[in-house]
Motif scaffolding. Structure first.
Motif, short mmCIF file in Angstrom:
data_model
loop_
_atom_site.label_atom_id
_atom_site.label_comp_id
_atom_site.label_asym_id
_atom_site.label_seq_id
_atom_site.Cartn_x
_atom_site.Cartn_y
_atom_site.Cartn_z
N ALA A 72 25.02 36.71 -3.95
CA ALA A 72 25.20 38.22 -3.40
C ALA A 72 25.17 39.16 -4.21
O ALA A 72 24.56 40.04 -4.18
CB ALA A 72 26.02 38.29 -2.28
N GLN A 73 25.98 39.00 -5.23
CA GLN A 73 26.18 40.02 -6.47
C GLN A 73 24.64 40.07 -7.20
O GLN A 73 24.46 41.54 -7.58
CB GLN A 73 27.18 39.47 -7.42
N THR A 74 24.16 39.26 -7.47
CA THR A 74 22.88 39.45 -8.33
C THR A 74 21.76 39.85 -7.31
O THR A 74 20.94 40.90 -7.97
CB THR A 74 22.47 37.79 -8.79
N ILE A 75 21.72 39.51 -6.05
CA ILE A 75 20.76 40.13 -5.17
C ILE A 75 21.06 41.70 -5.15
O ILE A 75 20.04 42.41 -5.17
CB ILE A 75 20.68 39.30 -3.87
N ALA A 76 22.26 41.99 -4.71
CA ALA A 76 22.68 43.43 -4.78
C ALA A 76 22.21 44.21 -5.96
O ALA A 76 21.77 45.46 -5.89
CB ALA A 76 24.07 43.34 -4.38
N LEU A 77 22.52 43.64 -7.27
CA LEU A 77 22.09 44.29 -8.48
C LEU A 77 20.44 44.42 -8.66
O LEU A 77 20.06 45.67 -8.79
CB LEU A 77 22.63 43.48 -9.63
N MET A 78 19.55 43.39 -8.12
CA MET A 78 18.39 43.47 -8.08
C MET A 78 17.95 44.65 -6.98
O MET A 78 17.00 45.34 -7.45
CB MET A 78 17.88 42.02 -7.65
N GLU A 79 18.44 44.65 -5.87
CA GLU A 79 17.95 45.67 -5.09
C GLU A 79 18.22 46.98 -5.40
O GLU A 79 17.74 47.89 -4.97
CB GLU A 79 18.70 45.33 -3.50
N ALA A 80 19.12 47.27 -6.23
CA ALA A 80 19.82 48.68 -6.75
C ALA A 80 18.80 48.80 -8.02
O ALA A 80 19.21 49.85 -8.54
CB ALA A 80 21.27 48.65 -7.01
N GLY A 81 18.00 48.21 -8.58
CA GLY A 81 17.03 48.34 -9.33
C GLY A 81 17.78 47.96 -11.07
O GLY A 81 17.11 48.38 -11.76
N ARG A 82 18.48 47.35 -11.04
CA ARG A 82 19.39 46.78 -12.02
C ARG A 82 18.96 45.18 -12.39
O ARG A 82 20.00 44.58 -12.33
CB ARG A 82 20.77 46.98 -11.94
N ARG A 83 17.72 45.15 -12.45
CA ARG A 83 17.39 43.64 -12.77
C ARG A 83 18.08 43.04 -14.16
O ARG A 83 18.23 42.12 -13.86
CB ARG A 83 15.81 43.85 -12.85
N ASP A 84 18.06 43.83 -15.07
CA ASP A 84 18.47 43.04 -16.49
C ASP A 84 19.96 42.78 -16.02
O ASP A 84 20.49 41.60 -16.67
CB ASP A 84 18.44 44.34 -17.60
N GLU A 85 20.77 43.60 -15.20
CA GLU A 85 22.26 43.23 -14.95
C GLU A 85 22.27 41.85 -14.15
O GLU A 85 23.14 41.08 -14.44
CB GLU A 85 22.80 44.30 -14.50
N ALA A 86 21.47 41.81 -13.29
CA ALA A 86 21.38 40.48 -12.40
C ALA A 86 20.97 39.42 -13.16
O ALA A 86 21.73 38.30 -12.88
CB ALA A 86 20.23 40.74 -11.24
N LEU A 87 19.93 39.57 -13.95
CA LEU A 87 19.66 38.19 -14.85
C LEU A 87 20.84 38.09 -15.82
O LEU A 87 21.21 36.67 -16.04
CB LEU A 87 18.37 38.48 -15.67
N ALA A 88 21.46 38.86 -16.46
CA ALA A 88 22.57 38.73 -17.11
C ALA A 88 23.87 37.93 -16.63
O ALA A 88 24.38 37.07 -17.23
CB ALA A 88 23.06 40.23 -17.64
N VAL A 89 23.83 38.19 -15.32
CA VAL A 89 24.74 37.33 -14.54
C VAL A 89 24.55 35.83 -14.47
O VAL A 89 25.25 35.11 -14.43
CB VAL A 89 25.11 38.01 -13.02
#
Length: 485
Positions: free
Chosen positions: A112-129
């Motif tokens: 859920a954390q990675t999907i929320a980051l992706m939906e917020a436009g923070r794709r790099d942070e999501a992939l980092a997780v």
């Protein structure tokens, strides 16, 4: 042998029941373990589907990949609840399921954390997780927990399966040996039955031979008995007849003696009284006292002897009379008998009730009239003067025979005399009624000639019940004359 066979069969049934129960328990264990494996595998598959949907969405930014993720996340809670139900009662299993629930919750949180980051436009942070390997570690731990949950159950199933195979093998041996033993027992029983049947057939042949000769002997003895019976009847008739001739002479000469005594008394009455003549006084006393008393004794004795001879003649004649069976309405017959005694009963203030309807039977009408006439006459004769006399006649069917009761509330008869009263010239109780003790003997003779039986139930001071049991139809083939006694 039969007991041993029964015990063997019981052992086989018990062993089969024990094996069936073991199989049931094993099946339950297999079902629970299978369901547990399926539920744990489903949970692992749901987490993998959620992870695959999350990574597809991170790589393509296409929300179509979130559909398997959303479906899997929704079903995880239901699967965990099912795992808890299946592991209930197993402390180790529940502990592992709790650990899987924690791992599943952590994995859902990571996804859920990675999907929320992706939906917020923070794709790099999501992939980092994702690159941290935390999600992979959670899945590895979930797989190890799954193995920890399933491995002991599989080992237990292997043990139970080995035990079940051993039990089935043992049960098979027991069934085979028991079946062999039962076959031996049945074979022995058949052999014994054949021997018994053979012996029984030999015995039946011997009995048949004895019966054939016995029938001839019975026929010969019956003919001898009939001849002896006829001779007894003729003897009773001849003796009674021959006794009557001198008795008539005695009675006649007694009458002449009475007439002569009257002449002597008249002559003495005309002579002058001489008190000093002792011889004349003695003669006068003999004529007036001694001789009348002696003549009275002779008359009473000859009268009684005449009645006895008449009774013996009646018994002899009845014994020789052929039975004439015919349909008889007992209602009409007893009403006729009661009517002939109605005057005698009314003088004793006695009522006679015939409790109908009474059954019909086929028998000798004259014998039935004499039987019930004697019983009613006796009942009236021996009523208790202290109470109003009541006599009742009842009839009924009992086991293919007709039973008639003649019930009275008279004096009653003492228990020790219940059989004695049916003997010839025997009476019971106070002898204040005329009779020679022949009536009931005559009744029993007639009833037996009618192929029946007469019995009595009586209580002194309360009354009597004379019970007569008769066949519904008199069989002439078995009817045989009986002598008077």
């Amino acid at each position: 042998m039969l007991l041993a066979a029964a015990l063997t069969l019981l052992g086989i049934v018990t062993m089969s029941g024990w094996l069936a129960e073991s199989t049931r328990q094993f099946s339950g264990s297999v079902g629970r373990t299978t369901s547990l494996r399926v539920a744990a595998g489903t949970l692992l598959s749901q987490l993998q589907d959620a992870e695959i949907g999350q990574r597809g969405y991170l790589l393509t930014e296409d929300r179509q990949y979130l559909k398997p993720y959303e479906a899997a996340i929704t079903a995880v809670d239901t699967t965990i609840a099912r795992l808890h139900n299946l592991a209930e009662g197993d402390a180790d299993g529940l502990r592992i399921v709790d650990r899987l629930a924690v791992l599943a919750a952590a994995k859902r949180e990571e996804l859920a954390q990675t999907i929320a980051l992706m939906e917020a436009g923070r794709r790099d942070e999501a992939l980092a997780v994702v690159r941290t390997g935390y999600g992979m570690m959670l899945m590895d731990n979930a797989r190890r927990s799954f193995a920890d949950l399933i491995t002991p159950a599989d080992a237990q199933l292997d043990t139970q399966l080995a035990a079940l195979i051993g039990q089935a093998r043992a049960s098979g041996w027991v069934a085979n040996l028991g079946g062999l033993f039962i076959v031996l027992v049945v074979g022995g029983a058949v052999w014994i039955a054949i021997r018994y049947t053979r012996d029984l057939m030999r015995a039946q042949h011997a009995i048949q031979s004895l019966n054939d000769s016995l029938e001839q002997r019975v026929f010969e003895r019956t003919m001898e008995l009939r001849r002896a019976n006829d001779e007894i009847q003729r003897f009773a008739y001849i003796v009674s007849h021959d006794l009557r001739a001198p008795l008539v002479n005695v009675m006649g000469f007694t009458g002449e003696f009475e007439a002569g005594l009257a002449s002597v008394r008249a002559h003495l009455d005309r002579l002058p009284w001489d008190g000093g003549d002792a011889l004349a006084s003695e003669a006068r006393r003999a004529v007036e006292e001694d001789l009348p008393e002696a003549i009275g004794f002779i008359s009473a004795s000859t009268t009684k002897m005449d009645r006895l001879i008449n009774a013996i003649l009646a018994l002899a004649r009845q014994g020789g009379r052929a039975m004439n069976p015919e349909p008889v309405s007992m209602q009409s017959l007893l009403e006729s008998v009661a009517a002939s005694l109605r005057h005698q009963a009314s003088e004793q203030h006695c009522t006679i009730d015939i409790e109908g309807p009474l059954p019909f039977l086929v028998a000798d009408r004259l014998a039935l009239e004499q039987v019930f006439g004697n019983l009613l006459d006796n009942a009236i004769k021996y009523l208790d003067p202290a109470r109003t006399g009541r006599i009742a006649i009842r009839g009924r069917l009992e086991e293919e025979r007709l039973v008639f009761d003649v019930v009275d509330n008279g004096r009653g008869i003492a228990p020790q005399d219940h059989e004695r009263i049916f003997e010839l010239f025997r009476r019971s109780g106070v002898q204040d009624r005329p009779g020679e003790g022949i009536g009931l003997a005559y009744v029993r003779t007639l009833v037996r000639r009618l192929q029946g039986e007469v019995t009595i139930e009586s209580v002194p001071g309360q009354g009597s019940v004379f019970r007569i049991s008769l066949p519904k139809a008199l069989a002439l083939s078995s009817e045989m004359p009986a002598h008077g006694a």
